[in-house]
Structures are given as structure tokens and as C-alpha cells.
Design a protein around this motif. Structure first.
Motif, mmCIF file in Angstrom:
data_model
loop_
_atom_site.group_PDB
_atom_site.id
_atom_site.type_symbol
_atom_site.label_atom_id
_atom_site.label_comp_id
_atom_site.label_asym_id
_atom_site.label_seq_id
_atom_site.Cartn_x
_atom_site.Cartn_y
_atom_site.Cartn_z
ATOM 1 N N ALA A 139 -39.572 -99.153 41.274
ATOM 2 C CA ALA A 139 -39.519 -97.701 41.042
ATOM 3 C C ALA A 139 -40.288 -96.996 42.152
ATOM 4 O O ALA A 139 -41.453 -96.648 41.996
ATOM 5 C CB ALA A 139 -40.117 -97.377 39.679
ATOM 6 N N VAL A 140 -39.655 -96.792 43.293
ATOM 7 C CA VAL A 140 -40.301 -96.105 44.413
ATOM 8 C C VAL A 140 -39.892 -94.623 44.361
ATOM 9 O O VAL A 140 -38.701 -94.323 44.301
ATOM 10 C CB VAL A 140 -39.864 -96.737 45.753
ATOM 11 C CG1 VAL A 140 -40.412 -95.940 46.933
ATOM 12 C CG2 VAL A 140 -40.338 -98.184 45.822
ATOM 13 N N PRO A 141 -40.872 -93.722 44.377
ATOM 14 C CA PRO A 141 -40.519 -92.302 44.301
ATOM 15 C C PRO A 141 -39.560 -91.902 45.425
ATOM 16 O O PRO A 141 -39.667 -92.394 46.545
ATOM 17 C CB PRO A 141 -41.875 -91.592 44.460
ATOM 18 C CG PRO A 141 -42.898 -92.608 44.118
ATOM 19 C CD PRO A 141 -42.319 -93.946 44.460
ATOM 20 N N GLY A 142 -38.644 -91.033 45.102
ATOM 21 C CA GLY A 142 -37.727 -90.490 46.106
ATOM 22 C C GLY A 142 -36.503 -91.350 46.366
ATOM 23 O O GLY A 142 -35.660 -90.987 47.186
ATOM 24 N N SER A 274 -44.655 -104.379 58.507
ATOM 25 C CA SER A 274 -45.479 -103.176 58.327
ATOM 26 C C SER A 274 -45.790 -103.033 56.839
ATOM 27 O O SER A 274 -45.039 -103.542 55.999
ATOM 28 C CB SER A 274 -44.716 -101.922 58.756
ATOM 29 O OG SER A 274 -44.180 -102.085 60.035
ATOM 30 N N PRO A 275 -46.877 -102.277 56.537
ATOM 31 C CA PRO A 275 -47.177 -102.072 55.113
ATOM 32 C C PRO A 275 -46.071 -101.272 54.428
ATOM 33 O O PRO A 275 -45.391 -100.467 55.057
ATOM 34 C CB PRO A 275 -48.475 -101.266 55.134
ATOM 35 C CG PRO A 275 -49.017 -101.409 56.509
ATOM 36 C CD PRO A 275 -47.866 -101.667 57.426
ATOM 37 N N MET A 276 -45.919 -101.507 53.149
ATOM 38 C CA MET A 276 -44.899 -100.830 52.348
ATOM 39 C C MET A 276 -45.116 -99.317 52.388
ATOM 40 O O MET A 276 -46.241 -98.836 52.322
ATOM 41 C CB MET A 276 -45.016 -101.347 50.906
ATOM 42 C CG MET A 276 -44.075 -100.727 49.919
ATOM 43 S SD MET A 276 -42.350 -101.012 50.362
ATOM 44 C CE MET A 276 -41.527 -100.001 49.147
ATOM 45 N N PHE A 277 -44.030 -98.577 52.519
ATOM 46 C CA PHE A 277 -44.121 -97.106 52.457
ATOM 47 C C PHE A 277 -44.364 -96.669 51.010
ATOM 48 O O PHE A 277 -44.161 -97.455 50.073
ATOM 49 C CB PHE A 277 -42.868 -96.459 53.037
ATOM 50 C CG PHE A 277 -41.576 -97.017 52.504
ATOM 51 C CD1 PHE A 277 -41.064 -96.589 51.298
ATOM 52 C CD2 PHE A 277 -40.867 -97.985 53.221
ATOM 53 C CE1 PHE A 277 -39.872 -97.093 50.800
ATOM 54 C CE2 PHE A 277 -39.672 -98.505 52.725
ATOM 55 C CZ PHE A 277 -39.180 -98.060 51.512
ATOM 56 N N VAL A 278 -44.801 -95.410 50.853
ATOM 57 C CA VAL A 278 -45.145 -94.975 49.491
ATOM 58 C C VAL A 278 -44.014 -94.242 48.799
ATOM 59 O O VAL A 278 -43.947 -94.191 47.573
ATOM 60 C CB VAL A 278 -46.421 -94.103 49.470
ATOM 61 C CG1 VAL A 278 -47.637 -94.942 49.793
ATOM 62 C CG2 VAL A 278 -46.301 -92.911 50.414
ATOM 63 N N ARG A 279 -43.125 -93.621 49.601
ATOM 64 C CA ARG A 279 -41.956 -92.997 48.975
ATOM 65 C C ARG A 279 -40.875 -92.768 49.998
ATOM 66 O O ARG A 279 -41.075 -92.935 51.204
ATOM 67 C CB ARG A 279 -42.338 -91.692 48.274
ATOM 68 C CG ARG A 279 -42.854 -90.594 49.164
ATOM 69 C CD ARG A 279 -43.312 -89.412 48.298
ATOM 70 N NE ARG A 279 -43.980 -88.432 49.128
ATOM 71 C CZ ARG A 279 -43.361 -87.427 49.736
ATOM 72 N NH1 ARG A 279 -42.054 -87.272 49.607
ATOM 73 N NH2 ARG A 279 -44.043 -86.587 50.488
ATOM 74 N N LEU A 280 -39.717 -92.387 49.479
ATOM 75 C CA LEU A 280 -38.593 -92.012 50.330
ATOM 76 C C LEU A 280 -38.407 -90.503 50.226
ATOM 77 O O LEU A 280 -38.783 -89.891 49.217
ATOM 78 C CB LEU A 280 -37.318 -92.704 49.835
ATOM 79 C CG LEU A 280 -37.217 -94.203 50.115
ATOM 80 C CD1 LEU A 280 -36.263 -94.851 49.124
ATOM 81 C CD2 LEU A 280 -36.729 -94.458 51.533
ATOM 82 N N ASP A 281 -37.841 -89.909 51.284
ATOM 83 C CA ASP A 281 -37.345 -88.541 51.140
ATOM 84 C C ASP A 281 -35.881 -88.536 51.575
ATOM 85 O O ASP A 281 -35.285 -89.602 51.707
ATOM 86 C CB ASP A 281 -38.225 -87.526 51.885
ATOM 87 C CG ASP A 281 -38.227 -87.751 53.389
ATOM 88 O OD1 ASP A 281 -37.345 -88.490 53.878
ATOM 89 O OD2 ASP A 281 -39.093 -87.192 54.073
#
Ligand code: FAD
Length: 374
Positions: A139-142, A274-281
């Protein structure tokens, strides 16, 4: 029309075939019901370049060793499909296809197996439906806002599918984010590394196994662990039931088998994570520090869950979507065995070489149940 068999095996992939092999050896009356039109289970659906992480001799089902593949130390998925197809034929395993099991129900002294083409009544059921059919997406925001292409491991075929994604009008290969630090993530990232503008993101730094370690060592570790578990089974089961991490498994060796394409991409410097991103836009990813990066596609190599929806009518779900088992037998329904889903249904049971032993144990257990009049 209702048909009868002492044992119904749900799923005709490698786990279902291993069950069939042992049920047949014990002379039991059984059928295998498989949702697919052809043999091969999940192997028929993997990406084109996928190779096993063990040599053929270490990728065999019970009875018949997998023949080597000419020119390939590690056979590819097509070779596995051919092997499973021939295995069915060799042992005369009657697999009914395509038959999808919709639900398994208690029906007095029997289990009733409802399918999309009729009903079976059985004294015991082996569920061997695998995980490929239930991809897991975090469940990644965006995620729903992102306008680029999104797919899971199950939808990935080859780098060709990403041609033309990038700069129009001439096309190009686009900027692709591969998410996941397991074998699927590493292999798909390696597959794409030469052609796309690749970013491989993982939740923690990737842990490669030593280059000289392949699936053989993983299996040996699982086997050694099996012996240790013989003494410590109760303690481990309690740990898993309580949701604690099981640190004794093959995972302690590392996560990623450095199969040749992974090794080559890594050694060429194309496979740094690379480290995991926090959300998508809408247009890409947003990192923890707030910076953005455009993306044309995100491939979620984020794992699977056991495909168990057909067992929902039995009401057996335990924690983490698993059904509590003793060996392969469901604790609260002794007529049901679960085979091949992962270590919780037997060490290394989700591998070609590892599923034979739990399949044998399940078949023996069922034979005793039937003998006792179950
Ligand atoms: P599956 O192959 O998924 O077969 C299950 C069958 O059940 C399918 O035919 C499906 O259609 C059917 N089914 C599902 N639901 C129903 C239903 N309701 N009714 C009827 N039929 C149903 N293992 C190794 O040993 N070596 C490797 O190198 C290796 N590499 C892997 C790489 C990847 C990317 C993945 C994902 C797995 C890999 N594995 C490997 C692990 C494992 O061998 C495979 O996941 C294997 O396909 C599991 O076999 P299975 O029979 O349990 O499930």
C-alpha cells in the motif's frame, strides 16, 4: 452431476504432481483438478529470460530426475514446463483441465469440492494452488494517481515491452523503477538494466548470496534445518504463530542468488539499489527527502500470498493469511493438506526439489486417515 474420489488434489503444478506421484504409489484413488488448460503451473507464465537458480539435478520432483537442458547449466522456465508435462505423462497422472475449484465445503463425512464444471465429493483434499495467482502489492501512497505503467512480477515478460515508452516521437526505453530486493526484483532489474533507464529500489540494501552459492546450498540449508526442526518443531511453530521472525531459514544466507545475468549486471555496475521511495505522484516517485524523479513504469516485484480463496468456506484462516498446519495437515481440518506454499507447509516445499518430501508425508497421512475409515 456429483463425482467421487477418495482424494481430490486442487492444483496441477509441481506440488499437485508430487502429491499425485505419492498418492499413486500408495494405490489411492485420486484426481487432480487444475485451472489451467495446459501443464506447467506458474512456470508457463514467468518472464522469458527466467532460469532456475539450481542445476537440473537439483530441481527434480520425486521419481524422475529432471534431464539437463542442452547448453544451459541452469534450465530455463520452458524446460521446466516440458519436464512437468512429461512427468504427468510418465506417471499417468490424470489431471482434469481446465477445472477451477471454487470452494471446498464440509459435507458430513465428506468434503465437497465445487468447481466450475461440477461437484466432487472426497474423503480428503490436498490444496496445491501455489502463490503466483495472488500477487501482493504494498500500500504505497499515490499508487492510483500514477499515470505511467504499473505491473507486478506476474505481468512482466521482457525488456521489449518497454521499448517506445520513453521520449516521443522516436520512442526510447523509458525510465523504469523496479521495486523489490528479492530474486524476482534482482532478476527483472538485471533483465532491464541494459536497455532502460533503470532504478532498482529496495527496502533495505540487497543481500546477495556468495557467487558460488546457488539453489543447491539453499536446499541443503533447508534440509539441515528440517533435521533441527525435528527437535525444535514445537518451539518454532509457536514462534511463527506468535508472528515472530523465523531466523533459522535459508534467508539467513542472503536473499538473492547471484545467477549469471544478475552477477553480470551487478559486476558491470548496473545493479546498484536505491532506497525505497515514499510515494508516487502522477508523473513519478517522491523520495523520503522530498525530491521527485520521473518514471514511465513501475514494476512491483513485491511477492505473493498463498492462493487459498477456495478454502474460505472451511473457515480455517489463521494469522498472516496462512492456515495453521501440523506438517502439511490443517490443524482444524485433518482431511485437508496444504502443499507447496512455503516453509510453513514444509521446509523448501515451494521448490521443485523440496516439495517431494512433504508430498510423501501428506500422502502417507491421508492413507492412514482412509484406512481408519476417515
Ligand atoms: P503453481 O506452479 O502456481 O501451480 C499451481 C496450480 O494450481 C496452477 O496450475 C494453477 O492454475 C492451479 N490453481 C490455482 N488455483 C486453483 C483453483 N482454485 N482450482 C484449480 N486449480 C487452481 N523453485 C525452484 O525450485 N527453483 C527455482 O529456480 C525457482 N525459481 C522461481 C522463480 C520465481 C520468479 C518464482 C515466482 C518462483 C520460483 N521457484 C523456484 C519457486 C517454485 O518452484 C514455483 O513458485 C512453483 O511454481 C510453485 O509450484 P506450485 O505447484 O506450488 O504452484
Amino acid at each position: 452431476m456429483t463425482r467421487h474420489a477418495d482424494v481430490v488434489v486442487v492444483g496441477g503444478g509441481q506440488a499437485g504432481l508430487a502429491a499425485g506421484y505419492h498418492l499413486r504409489r500408495l494405490g489411492l484413488d485420486f484426481v487432480i483438478l487444475d485451472a489451467q488448460a495446459e501443464a506447467g503451473g506458474a512456470w508457463r507464465h514467468t518472464w522469458e529470460s527466467l532460469h532456475l537458480f539450481s542445476p537440473a539435478a537439483y530441481s527434480s520432483l520425486p521419481g524422475w530426475p529432471m534431464p539437463p537442458q542442452a547448453g544451459e547449466a541452469y534450465p530455463d522456465a520452458r524446460h521446466v514446463v516440458g519436464y512437468l508435462t512429461e512427468y504427468e505423462r510418465r506417471y499417468g497422472l490424470a489431471v482434469h483441465r481446465p477445472v477451477r475449484v471454487l470452494g471446498v465445503h464440509r459435507d458430513g463425512a465428506r468434503l465437497r469440492v465445487e468447481t466450475d464444471s461440477g461437484t466432487w465429493r472426497a474423503r480428503a483434499v490436498v490444496s496445491a494452488t501455489g502463490t503466483w495467482w495472488r500477487p501482493f502489492l504494498p500500500a504505497v501512497p499515490g499508487r492510483s494517481a500514477f499515470r505511467g505503467r504499473q505491473l507486478h512480477t506476474v505481468g512482466y515478460r521482457s525488456p521489449r515491452d518497454f521499448a517506445g515508452l520513453g521520449v516521443p516521437p522516436a520512442g526510447g526505453w523509458g525510465s523504469v523503477f523496479v521495486v523489490g530486493g528479492g530474486n524476482s526484483g534482482a532478476q527483472i532489474a538485471a533483465d532491464l538494466a541494459h536497455d532502460t533507464e533503470l532504478t532498482w529500489v529496495t527496502q533495505r540494501p540487497p543481500r546477495f548470496l556468495a557467487d558460488d552459492i546457488d539453489g543447491r546450498a539453499l536446499f541443503d540449508a533447508a534440509t539441515a534445518r528440517r533435521r533441527a526442526l525435528f527437535d525444535a518443531a514445537t518451539a518454532r511453530r509457536r514462534a511463527l504463530d506468535e508472528g515472530r521472525t523465523d531466523t533459522g531459514g535459508v534467508a539467513s544466507l542472503g536473499d538473492i542468488v547471484a545467477v549469471p545475468p544478475v552477477r553480470e549486471a551487478r559486476d558491470a555496475g548496473l545493479l546498484t539499489a536505491s532506497p525505497m521511495f515514499v510515494r508516487l505522484d502522477r508523473d513519478g516517485v517522491v523520495r523520503a527527502d522530498g525530491t521527485r524523479a520521473p518514471a514511465d513504469a513501475v514494476i512491483w516485484c513485491t511477492g505473493f500470498r498463498p492462493a487459498l480463496s477456495h478454502l474460505a468456506p472451511l473457515g480455517l484462516r489463521g494469522r498472516r493469511g496462512h492456515i495453521p498446519t501440523t506438517g502439511t495437515r490443517a490443524v482444524d481440518e485433518p482431511r485437508l493438506h496444504l502443499l507447496g506454499y512455503g516453509d510453513w507447509t514444509g521446509p523448501a516445499s515451494a521448490t521443485l526439489i523440496g516439495v517431494g518430501r512433504p508430498a510423501r508425508d501428506a500422502a502417507r497421512d491421508i492413507a492412514v486417515l482412509l484406512e481408519d475409515g476417515g
